[in-house]
Design a protein around this motif. Structure first.
Motif, short mmCIF file in Angstrom:
data_model
loop_
_atom_site.label_atom_id
_atom_site.label_comp_id
_atom_site.label_asym_id
_atom_site.label_seq_id
_atom_site.Cartn_x
_atom_site.Cartn_y
_atom_site.Cartn_z
N THR A 17 0.83 -1.21 0.00
CA THR A 17 0.00 0.00 0.00
C THR A 17 0.87 1.26 0.00
O THR A 17 0.61 2.20 -0.76
CB THR A 17 -0.96 0.00 1.21
N VAL A 20 2.34 1.67 -3.47
CA VAL A 20 1.36 2.15 -4.44
C VAL A 20 1.20 3.66 -4.31
O VAL A 20 1.19 4.39 -5.31
CB VAL A 20 0.00 1.42 -4.27
N LEU A 26 -1.93 2.70 -8.44
CA LEU A 26 -1.80 1.26 -8.67
C LEU A 26 -1.24 0.94 -10.05
O LEU A 26 -0.37 0.07 -10.17
CB LEU A 26 -3.16 0.58 -8.49
N ASP A 27 -1.69 1.63 -11.08
CA ASP A 27 -1.19 1.33 -12.43
C ASP A 27 0.31 1.54 -12.52
O ASP A 27 1.03 0.71 -13.09
CB ASP A 27 -1.91 2.19 -13.47
N TRP A 29 2.48 1.47 -10.04
CA TRP A 29 3.14 0.48 -9.20
C TRP A 29 3.20 -0.88 -9.90
O TRP A 29 4.23 -1.55 -9.90
CB TRP A 29 2.41 0.37 -7.87
#
Length: 70
Positions: A17, A20, A26-27, A29
């Motif tokens: 987390t 990220v 998220l993308d 990471w």
């Protein structure tokens, strides 16, 4: 074994987390981690099946921990 696996997953979740957030989402990471991250996503989907076994939980914990280490 179950308690260790759950604790390892919790720690990996915390580290992932933070990664990220640091990566900007998220993308970004996932892109940094490539194929390893995609395998983990597939494993997480498989592990969420109704028949989660201790061995599947242990494997998932190991893979998440490996991914969290980078």
């Amino acid at each position: 074994a179950r308690d260790r696996s759950v604790a390892a997953l919790a720690e990996a979740r915390r580290v992932i987390t933070a990664g990220v957030v640091s990566a900007g989402g998220l993308d970004a990471w996932l892109a940094e981690r490539g194929e390893k991250a995609l395998r983990l996503v597939k494993l997480a989907r498989d592990a969420s099946a109704p028949r989660l076994t201790l061995s599947k939980l242990s494997v998932a914990a190991d893979l998440f921990a490996e991914l969290a280490r980078g």
